[in-house]
Design an enzyme around this catalytic site. Structure first.
Site, mmCIF file in Angstrom:
data_model
loop_
_atom_site.group_PDB
_atom_site.id
_atom_site.type_symbol
_atom_site.label_atom_id
_atom_site.label_comp_id
_atom_site.label_asym_id
_atom_site.label_seq_id
_atom_site.Cartn_x
_atom_site.Cartn_y
_atom_site.Cartn_z
ATOM 1 N N GLY A 152 0.826 -1.185 0.000
ATOM 2 C CA GLY A 152 0.000 0.000 0.000
ATOM 3 C C GLY A 152 0.861 1.236 0.000
ATOM 4 N N HIS A 167 13.697 -8.851 -0.970
ATOM 5 C CA HIS A 167 12.476 -8.932 -0.169
ATOM 6 C C HIS A 167 12.462 -10.295 0.507
ATOM 7 C CE1 HIS A 167 8.295 -9.144 1.002
ATOM 8 N NE2 HIS A 167 8.101 -7.898 0.630
ATOM 9 N N GLU A 217 4.297 -8.030 2.541
ATOM 10 C CA GLU A 217 4.787 -7.798 3.889
ATOM 11 C C GLU A 217 3.633 -7.530 4.859
ATOM 12 O OE1 GLU A 217 7.551 -4.611 3.720
ATOM 13 O OE2 GLU A 217 8.332 -5.014 5.704
ATOM 14 N N ARG A 277 2.645 -10.157 7.440
ATOM 15 C CA ARG A 277 3.297 -10.139 8.757
ATOM 16 C C ARG A 277 2.755 -8.978 9.579
ATOM 17 N NH1 ARG A 277 8.785 -9.319 7.090
ATOM 18 N NH2 ARG A 277 8.033 -9.364 4.945
ATOM 19 N N ARG A 279 13.273 -5.098 5.918
ATOM 20 C CA ARG A 279 13.410 -6.176 4.936
ATOM 21 C C ARG A 279 14.828 -6.730 4.868
ATOM 22 N NH1 ARG A 279 9.728 -3.665 0.031
ATOM 23 N NH2 ARG A 279 7.755 -4.047 1.092
ATOM 24 N N HIS A 308 14.195 -7.375 -5.194
ATOM 25 C CA HIS A 308 12.900 -6.720 -5.184
ATOM 26 C C HIS A 308 12.919 -5.277 -5.668
ATOM 27 C CE1 HIS A 308 8.809 -6.085 -4.209
ATOM 28 N NE2 HIS A 308 9.040 -5.258 -3.204
ATOM 29 N N HIS A 309 13.820 -4.483 -5.126
ATOM 30 C CA HIS A 309 13.743 -3.047 -5.430
ATOM 31 C C HIS A 309 15.158 -2.492 -5.567
ATOM 32 C CE1 HIS A 309 11.558 0.879 -5.246
ATOM 33 N NE2 HIS A 309 12.740 1.314 -4.855
ATOM 34 N N ARG A 369 14.641 0.052 1.423
ATOM 35 C CA ARG A 369 13.342 0.706 1.309
ATOM 36 C C ARG A 369 12.337 0.104 2.292
ATOM 37 N NH1 ARG A 369 8.686 -0.254 -1.060
ATOM 38 N NH2 ARG A 369 9.382 -1.930 -2.444
ATOM 39 N N VAL A 412 5.151 3.137 -3.216
ATOM 40 C CA VAL A 412 3.905 3.673 -3.779
ATOM 41 C C VAL A 412 3.804 5.170 -3.471
ATOM 42 C CG1 VAL A 412 1.393 3.570 -3.695
ATOM 43 C CG2 VAL A 412 2.708 1.458 -3.778
#
Ligand code: ADP
Length: 446
Positions: A49, A242, A255, A258, A279, A381-382, A421, A427
């Site tokens: 989100g 991640h 995530e 969790r 992470r 992941h990023h 991150r 987002v």
């Protein structure tokens, strides 16, 4: 056929779409070039989100939060490598950005938690379903209303520079013909390079052999293009893995699971970490377990309340058991240890104190079966690093000067997230900086 526009935007992920809405609303002619046959990029895969601090949705849940706490959490999570000015811009502009999305119908009203955060501040769809597709849909609907064209299967290959300023892009269309887009401003919203194994290893050789959660188009073309016109790069070695991805496919489990109460156990059936650390730390802790594998543990009660989790179960990622002992046997996890781990955890939640790992947000007792486990391992992941920008999204050169006519927003840029991150910040990043890029690129056209 060559095109003439005010603003050319490369990439139709969240950042590019947000920029396009803003530039179009400012009355400029806009075109978006997208190399893939569909829009959405990695944004489509965003499951969590949008982080925002101090919203009415938090207030309704009795959550006290403020910008400074969010700023501090992010600096700490990012190992203080973050560019504080960019981060301040993110934190200050996120409330408006969320309102903007929700006014368009995004419905990001449910608040939950991701790792490394003091307070729940991830805003997601009310039913807990993945956030990315929702954002892509509301923005693309808006662009239809505004008649802003998106050219699919169209790859930007090079930026055109004239007298020190960027004046367009060279591109290849769906029939593999080259053409030119003459533009007064160009916005790079091309995303990261997490799907480009060669580029990942070029910048961080420790990441050899990892699978990726990224869509196939996350190969860093925007970074390479901008480098050729003198753009400065920052934090290129900062690449996030991640913690919870499918060991076979790299498919990512949010995530938020969790955050909503899932725990992690290893093959011996033991917890081994506070599940809500950042992470990088949770990933490191999983990599230290046997076979570099861990299991997310959830129950039916959670699945009934979380559409993402229900989807993972439906898609066959989870193994079910009526009891923990039965589940342990099926999955080859030490059953009796697993059962006593759960029993202890239930006690910790009831007493509001995790005696082993100091997890703070203890929401689900996990007392009641049926249970599910999902095997996980860390995946790329990023990419936190990328083009160096200022708070107005101008791309900077190696001397720190603005490259005229060139803007960038989203994962293609570096600095906001520093060395790691925080979940929910991407987002926020793409919407906040996408909007700024759209506005600035439009205003600065003479
Ligand atoms: P962000 O989250 O920063 O918006 P995304 O990954 O969601 O980034 O979106 C980036 C989009 O840019 C992807 O859809 C990707 O296919 C597209 N893209 C990347 N490089 C190019 C390029 N050279 N030409 C056209 N589209 C590109």
């Amino acid at each position: 056929e060559d095109l003439d526009v005010d603003v050319a935007i490369v990439g139709a992920g969240g950042a590019g779409l947000a920029a396009a809405v803003k530039a179009s609303e400012a009355g400029k002619s806009v075109v978006i070039l997208e190399q893939m046959p569909i829009i959405g990029g990695n944004t489509n895969k965003a499951t969590g989100g949008m982080n925002v601090a101090g919203t009415k949705y938090q207030e309704a849940d009795g959550i006290k939060d403020d910008k400074q706490t969010w700023f501090d959490d992010t600096m700490k999570g990012g190992k203080n490598l973050n560019d504080p000015k960019l981060l301040q811009t993110l934190v200050d502009n996120a409330p408006d950005a969320l309102k903007w999305l929700n006014d368009m119908g995004a419905g990001l009203t449910k608040v939950t938690l991701s790792g490394g955060q003091t307070n729940p501040r991830i805003h997601q769809p009310a039913d807990g379903s993945p956030v990315g597709p929702v954002i892509v849909e509301v923005l693309s609907n808006k662009l239809k209303e505004l008649n802003t064209p998106i050219l699919l299967n169209t790859t930007a290959d090079n930026l055109i520079k004239k007298d020190g300023a960027i004046v367009g892009v060279k591109a290849t269309d769906k029939n593999r013909y080259s053409f030119t887009v003459n533009a007064k401003s160009v916005i790079l919203a091309t995303g990261g390079f997490g799907a480009n194994a060669e580029m990942v290893i070029k910048y961080n050789k420790d990441l050899k052999g990892f699978s990726t959660t990224n869509h196939a188009g996350a190969i860093g073309l925007g970074i390479v293009m901008a480098e050729k016109v003198g753009a400065d790069l920052v934090d290129m070695d900062q690449i996030q893995i991640h913690p919870t991805t499918d060991p076979e496919t790299g498919y990512l489990f949010t995530e938020g699971l969790r955050g909503d109460g899932a725990i992690l156990v290893n093959k011996e059936g033991k917890r081994f970490t506070n599940e809500l650390l950042t992470r990088d730390v949770v990933s490191k802790n999983i990599l230290a377990q046997a076979d570099k594998v861990a299991y997310l543990v959830v129950n039916q009660e959670m699945a009934d309340e979380n559409a993402s989790l229900a989807g993972y179960i439906k898609d066959g990622y989870a193994t079910k058991g009526e009891t923990i002992e039965a589940l342990g046997k099926t999955a080859g996890i030490d059953s009796s240890t697993f059962a006593s781990t759960l029993k202890n955890y239930t006690k910790y939640v009831k007493n509001k104190k995790d005696e082993e790992f100091d997890r703070v947000h203890l929401t689900q007792t996990l007392e009641q079966g049926p249970y599910y486990i999902i095997p996980v391992t860390p995946g790329i992941h990023h990419t936190m690093g990328g083009l160096k920008i200022d708070t107005k999204t101008h791309v900077l050169d190696k001397q720190g000067n603005i490259i005229k006519g060139l803007y960038a927003a989203g994962e293609v840029t570096g600095g906001v997230h520093g060395g790691n991150r925080i979940g929910g910040n991407a987002v926020a990043d793409i919407i906040v900086f996408g909007r700024i890029a759209g506005e600035t690129s439009a205003i600065e056209i003479k």
